[in-house]
Enzyme design. Structure first.
Site, PDB file in Angstrom:
ATOM      1  N   HIS A   1       0.835  -1.203   0.000  1.00 55.91           N
ATOM      2  CA  HIS A   1       0.000   0.000   0.000  1.00 55.91           C
ATOM      3  C   HIS A   1       0.870   1.254   0.000  1.00 55.91           C
ATOM      4  CE1 HIS A   1      -2.301   3.040   2.495  1.00 55.91           C
ATOM      5  NE2 HIS A   1      -3.147   2.831   1.518  1.00 55.91           N
TER       6      HIS A   1
ATOM      7  N   GLU B   1       2.349   1.790  -3.442  1.00 55.28           N
ATOM      8  CA  GLU B   1       1.309   2.315  -4.349  1.00 55.28           C
ATOM      9  C   GLU B   1       1.150   3.826  -4.172  1.00 55.28           C
ATOM     10  OE1 GLU B   1      -3.062   3.392  -4.395  1.00 55.28           O
ATOM     11  OE2 GLU B   1      -2.767   1.511  -3.295  1.00 55.28           O
ATOM     12  N   HIS B   2       1.099   4.289  -2.922  1.00 63.73           N
ATOM     13  CA  HIS B   2       1.012   5.727  -2.658  1.00 63.73           C
ATOM     14  C   HIS B   2       2.199   6.475  -3.275  1.00 63.73           C
ATOM     15  CE1 HIS B   2      -2.072   6.616   0.685  1.00 63.73           C
ATOM     16  NE2 HIS B   2      -2.398   5.455   0.157  1.00 63.73           N
TER      17      HIS B   2
ATOM     18  N   GLU C   1      -4.095   7.844   8.031  1.00 62.03           N
ATOM     19  CA  GLU C   1      -5.101   6.980   7.410  1.00 62.03           C
ATOM     20  C   GLU C   1      -5.437   5.805   8.336  1.00 62.03           C
ATOM     21  OE1 GLU C   1      -5.690   4.315   3.310  1.00 62.03           O
ATOM     22  OE2 GLU C   1      -3.851   5.469   3.625  1.00 62.03           O
TER      23      GLU C   1
END
Length: 415
Positions: A40, A43-44, A120
């Protein structure tokens, strides 16, 4: 291609747009507790600029042509996607390839993004309707990557280094691990030419593998997190079949009958008739070697035990009482209709086909799938319901100010 990259095109007549996706076999299942969240995180970072494009340039090039782009990380895949007008398809392929193969991964961006992702994670923990599903996954697959949160933990994200991220990217973002797919107004030969231009210069390595799931559940499990919330949030999960199982369409029909729409049994009985909750639904998770059937609800604190009683009663009922012909017909028509509606859209079509192909499924024929849905009968539903809806297969996660844990545990029995 020679380097192992797979390329697929789905021409759709009458479309003005094309949806492109680069799918990668990288996700939560390829992680460990120490690097949890790295898929993740990468990906960011891939949206923060490449070796030849700044973050703003990427946005302006796509959005300045009327297009849109995004990405997501799941348990088994990472996907970068773009939707553009057909005339801009090559630009879309160029930018996606650049983001996947040549992200800058600058140290300062790693530092900044840690703060963003930690916020997040904290946000999700403040959302009990989301967080209850993280607790459920941890219960169903304890001590395994499938039970870990996709965004990672505060501790694991803090510990990630740029070197670890670069190494992960080099290992997983390789052509043998990837699929380029386009759906919409595009020709196969054109997409193939784009793939050779932008993605053929990278050497393919060995494809990635994850450890197969280990299941040893012998009895129902319950995890209650006491918290002062406006509603009590419930997630009930049962182990189910994987994405390749011949009964997967039977389970999908069961899902529709029980909780996938507003005319489903749980929605009608628990919400409309008994007014025990505002929100209730069922869903499925399908992975390469396992799956789950999940029911979630947000209920009044004082009505939580009663809601559970009704949910479990309905699960038990469908294992012993054959589904009527009319209810089965409606469920199958809903299933077929939702699939066909989704396939009218270029992006939805790309996502549907891309996930099947990167996972190794072989059946892409819509007609065959529709025929299999239509062939589901009441006996199939009873057989699969009996296999899935049983007490020793049950996991219950609850977040809320639960005062009587004993009453919750007592109701957790399917018979």
């Amino acid at each position: 291609l020679e380097n192992g990259l797979r390329v697929a095109a789905e021409p759709m007549s009458g479309m003005e747009s094309v949806a492109l996706g680069i799918w990668i076999r990288a996700g939560g299942r390829y992680e460990s507790a120490s690097n949890n969240g790295i898929s993740h995180f990468l990906e960011h970072l891939s949206f923060k600029g490449t070796q030849k494009r700044s973050m703003m340039t990427i946005k302006q090039e796509i959005e300045g042509r009327g297009g849109s782009f995004n990405g997501f990380t799941s348990e088994e895949h990472t996907c970068y996607l773009v939707k553009v007008l057909a005339k801009d398809a090559e630009l879309g392929a160029d930018i996606l390839s650049d983001m996947v193969l040549h992200p800058r991964l600058a140290e300062e961006e790693v530092v900044k993004e840690k703060s963003v992702i930690i916020e997040e994670i904290n946000m999700y923990k403040d959302m009990p309707s989301h967080y209850v599903h993280e607790i459920l996954a941890e219960m169903m697959w304890p001590g395994q990557p499938l039970g870990m949160p996709l965004a990672g933990t505060v501790e694991s994200v803090k510990s990630l280094t740029r070197d670890a991220i670069v190494s992960y990217k080099e290992n997983f973002y390789n052509p043998r691990n990837m699929l380029l797919i386009g759906a919409g107004r595009i020709k196969k030969e054109d997409l193939l030419a784009m793939s050779k231009k932008y993605l053929s210069g990278v050497e393919g390595k060995a494809a990635s593998r994850f450890e197969k799931i280990k299941l040893d559940q012998q009895a129902s499990r319950i995890n209650i997190r006491s918290k002062d919330t406006e509603q009590t949030h419930v997630a009930l999960g049962l182990h189910a079949m994987d994405r390749f199982h011949p009964d997967k369409h039977v389970l999908s029909v069961l899902n529709i009958i029980l909780g996938a729409n507003m005319s489903s049994r749980l929605f009608h009985i628990v919400r409309d008739e008994m007014a025990l909750c505002y929100e209730i639904s069922s869903s499925m998770r399908r992975y390469e070697d396992c799956g789950a059937f999940v029911i979630s609800a947000g209920v009044d604190h004082n009505k939580m035990v009663k809601s559970l009683e009704i949910i479990l009663r309905e699960l038990k009922r469908i294992t012993g009482e054959p589904v009527g012909e009319e209810e089965l017909r409606r469920a199958k028509e809903y299933y077929k209709g939702q699939l066909l509606f989704a396939l009218e859209d270029t992006m939805s079509h790309m996502l549907w086909l891309g996930e099947k192909m990167i996972s190794g499924e072989k059946d892409f024929s819509v007609k065959t799938i529709l025929d299999r849905i239509e062939s589901v009968n009441a006996e199939d539903l009873t057989r699969v319901a009996k296999a899935v809806f049983k007490n020793e297969n049950l996991n219950l996660a609850v977040i809320g100010p639960v005062k009587d844990e004993k009453a919750v545990k007592e109701v957790l029995h399917l018979g």
